[in-house]
Write a protein that holds these residues in place. Structure first.
Motif, mmCIF file in Angstrom:
data_model
loop_
_atom_site.group_PDB
_atom_site.id
_atom_site.type_symbol
_atom_site.label_atom_id
_atom_site.label_comp_id
_atom_site.label_asym_id
_atom_site.label_seq_id
_atom_site.Cartn_x
_atom_site.Cartn_y
_atom_site.Cartn_z
ATOM 1 N N ALA A 193 81.692 52.493 32.486
ATOM 2 C CA ALA A 193 82.355 53.482 33.327
ATOM 3 C C ALA A 193 82.946 54.482 32.351
ATOM 4 N N ALA A 194 82.261 55.592 32.097
ATOM 5 C CA ALA A 194 82.589 56.489 30.983
ATOM 6 C C ALA A 194 83.972 57.097 31.136
ATOM 7 N N ALA A 195 84.501 57.616 30.019
ATOM 8 C CA ALA A 195 85.851 58.184 30.043
ATOM 9 C C ALA A 195 85.856 59.574 29.461
ATOM 10 N N GLY A 196 86.731 60.436 29.974
ATOM 11 C CA GLY A 196 86.829 61.797 29.471
ATOM 12 C C GLY A 196 88.271 62.228 29.309
ATOM 13 N N ALA A 200 96.019 74.782 17.370
ATOM 14 C CA ALA A 200 96.915 73.632 17.503
ATOM 15 C C ALA A 200 97.488 73.602 18.911
ATOM 16 N N PRO A 201 96.786 73.003 19.857
ATOM 17 C CA PRO A 201 97.342 72.877 21.199
ATOM 18 C C PRO A 201 98.639 72.081 21.168
ATOM 19 N N PRO A 202 99.571 72.374 22.066
ATOM 20 C CA PRO A 202 100.879 71.724 22.015
ATOM 21 C C PRO A 202 100.829 70.231 22.249
ATOM 22 N N ILE A 203 99.816 69.740 22.939
ATOM 23 C CA ILE A 203 99.662 68.312 23.133
ATOM 24 C C ILE A 203 98.199 67.940 22.949
ATOM 25 N N GLN A 204 97.956 66.934 22.150
ATOM 26 C CA GLN A 204 96.604 66.474 21.868
ATOM 27 C C GLN A 204 96.549 64.978 22.154
ATOM 28 N N CYS A 205 95.514 64.549 22.833
ATOM 29 C CA CYS A 205 95.440 63.149 23.256
ATOM 30 C C CYS A 205 94.066 62.555 22.986
ATOM 31 N N THR A 206 94.068 61.251 22.767
ATOM 32 C CA THR A 206 92.820 60.491 22.691
ATOM 33 C C THR A 206 92.918 59.346 23.671
ATOM 34 N N ILE A 207 91.768 58.877 24.135
ATOM 35 C CA ILE A 207 91.748 57.771 25.081
ATOM 36 C C ILE A 207 90.857 56.667 24.539
ATOM 37 N N ASN A 208 91.353 55.454 24.572
ATOM 38 C CA ASN A 208 90.594 54.283 24.136
ATOM 39 C C ASN A 208 90.156 53.501 25.366
ATOM 40 N N THR A 209 88.870 53.267 25.457
ATOM 41 C CA THR A 209 88.311 52.558 26.608
ATOM 42 C C THR A 209 87.449 51.404 26.125
ATOM 43 N N PRO A 210 87.272 50.378 26.947
ATOM 44 C CA PRO A 210 86.348 49.306 26.568
ATOM 45 C C PRO A 210 84.926 49.839 26.528
ATOM 46 N N PRO A 211 84.066 49.304 25.657
ATOM 47 C CA PRO A 211 82.688 49.782 25.621
ATOM 48 C C PRO A 211 81.956 49.552 26.929
#
Length: 375
Positions: free
Chosen positions: A15-18, A214-225
């Motif tokens: 179930a892909a993530a964005g 440099a956007p004011p907020i930068q995020c990454t998301i960790n998901t199960p494979p």
């Protein structure tokens, strides 16, 4: 779902993530006879023109004797390494690298007593090259060495010589920097000249372009494979309410609980309202994700249901739909509230539910997309 002024970053799994980022910045401009790129520029927006030079209007009437093809033209010259004329998100101009383009607007006009070439630059379209005498007397070339765009007199095979005072005119010529949503945060630096040539007259951009995105907020998301339900006995299991192979619709075959982990960095106090959108091919009902048999491609005897943030019992009618639903337009969207700098845990529950239409054996799978947006 794509909100206005957003950036998307994503990866696909079972179930892909964005991920989507929105950034705030006010564009700047500077006055000069030539363009001057601002030193130490920091841009916080993307998906728009983040900087524009002053609109320049000037005129020269020099005496010239020589080949008409050499000066009766309008050209864009770039000595920036690996730059080319191209298009980024509909913006035409000198592409410095994927997602970053110098784009132009305004008019250049060159004329002798007998010949002339006019170029109308436009941010969101190709330049329009024309001649008062005859449209067919103008040729356009692109990416010929340092000449990224060139509109000039069409060759007749015989050199055209002119003598006298020429007219070189720039009217509201402007350069702008466009940054696409696809560009990653970082510092970008380019050495070389970028000129608009109006005959022998130059409108020049300073020979070093350097800025930080440099956007004011930068995020990454960790998901199960992948969401793995393991081996399931669809013939005889505790949750089978029918007592027959395949069970009844919504009988619970398996459950996987977990968390999406979101990590955000940025300015102190940065925050953004966030939403999560779920999309996939549904089976029968929009809250059922269709599964297919891996070997045959047939419909599997099970579907998947999901609940995110607010968890419901496995295979419950509530939860998150897998696609846009008539009459329930927000049923595939989860409001996550405000994202702030730091880690965030978003709980999920994926349920494997009997389809209630018989029995098949073998492996089955499905793919969905989870997209996280924030303004």
């Amino acid at each position: 779902m794509k909100l206005n002024n957003q950036k998307r970053w994503g990866k696909v799994w079972s179930a892909a993530a964005g991920l989507i980022i929105y950034n705030a910045f006010t564009a700047v401009s500077y006055s000069a006879d030539n363009w001057s790129f601002p030193s130490g520029a920091v841009f916080r927006e993307s998906g728009k023109r983040v900087w524009a030079g002053e609109a320049i209007t000037k005129e020269e009437r020099p005496y010239y004797e020589g080949g008409a093809e050499s000066v009766i033209h309008g050209t864009v010259v770039s000595t920036v390494s690996r730059s080319d004329w191209g298009v980024v998100d509909g913006h035409h101009g000198v592409v410095l690298e994927p997602g970053i383009v110098l784009t132009f607007s305004g008019m250049s006009y060159t004329a002798s007593s007998r010949y002339n070439v006019r170029v109308d630059y436009q941010y969101n379209a190709e330049p329009k090259a024309s001649s008062i005498q005859n449209q067919n007397t103008v040729n356009v070339f692109k990416n010929s060495g340092i000449y990224k765009y060139e509109a000039g007199l069409k060759s007749t095979g015989i050199p055209i010589r002119i003598t006298g005072n020429n007219l070189y005119q720039a009217r509201n010529l402007q350069v702008a920097l466009y940054i696409s949503d696809s560009v990653k945060p970082g510092t970008y630096s380019y050495s070389g000249d970028v000129n608009l040539e109006v005959g022998d007259m130059r409108v020049h951009l300073s020979n070093r372009i350097e800025f930080t995105y440099a956007p004011p907020i930068q995020c990454t998301i960790n998901t199960p494979p992948k969401i793995d339900f393991g081996k399931v006995n669809i013939w005889d299991w505790k949750g089978n309410t029918s007592g027959t192979p395949g069970g009844n619709r919504k009988d619970v075959l398996g459950v996987v609980d977990g968390n999406f982990t979101i990590n955000c960095t940025g300015d102190n106090g940065a925050h953004a309202p966030a939403k999560l959108t779920l999309n996939g091919t549904h089976q029968g009902y929009t809250n059922d994700l269709k599964m297919t048999m891996d070997t045959t491609g047939e419909v599997a005897p099970a579907t998947i249901r999901a609940s995110i943030k607010s968890l419901y019992p496995p295979c419950d009618n509530n939860g998150v739909n897998f696609t846009l639903t008539n009459g329930k337009p927000l049923s595939h969207i989860v409001d996550l509230g405000e994202l702030t700098v730091g880690p965030h845990q978003v709980p999920y529950r994926f349920s494997l539910c009997a389809l209630g239409e018989g029995f098949k054996s073998g492996a089955a799978s499905a793919t969905a997309t989870v997209t996280l947006d924030w303004e």
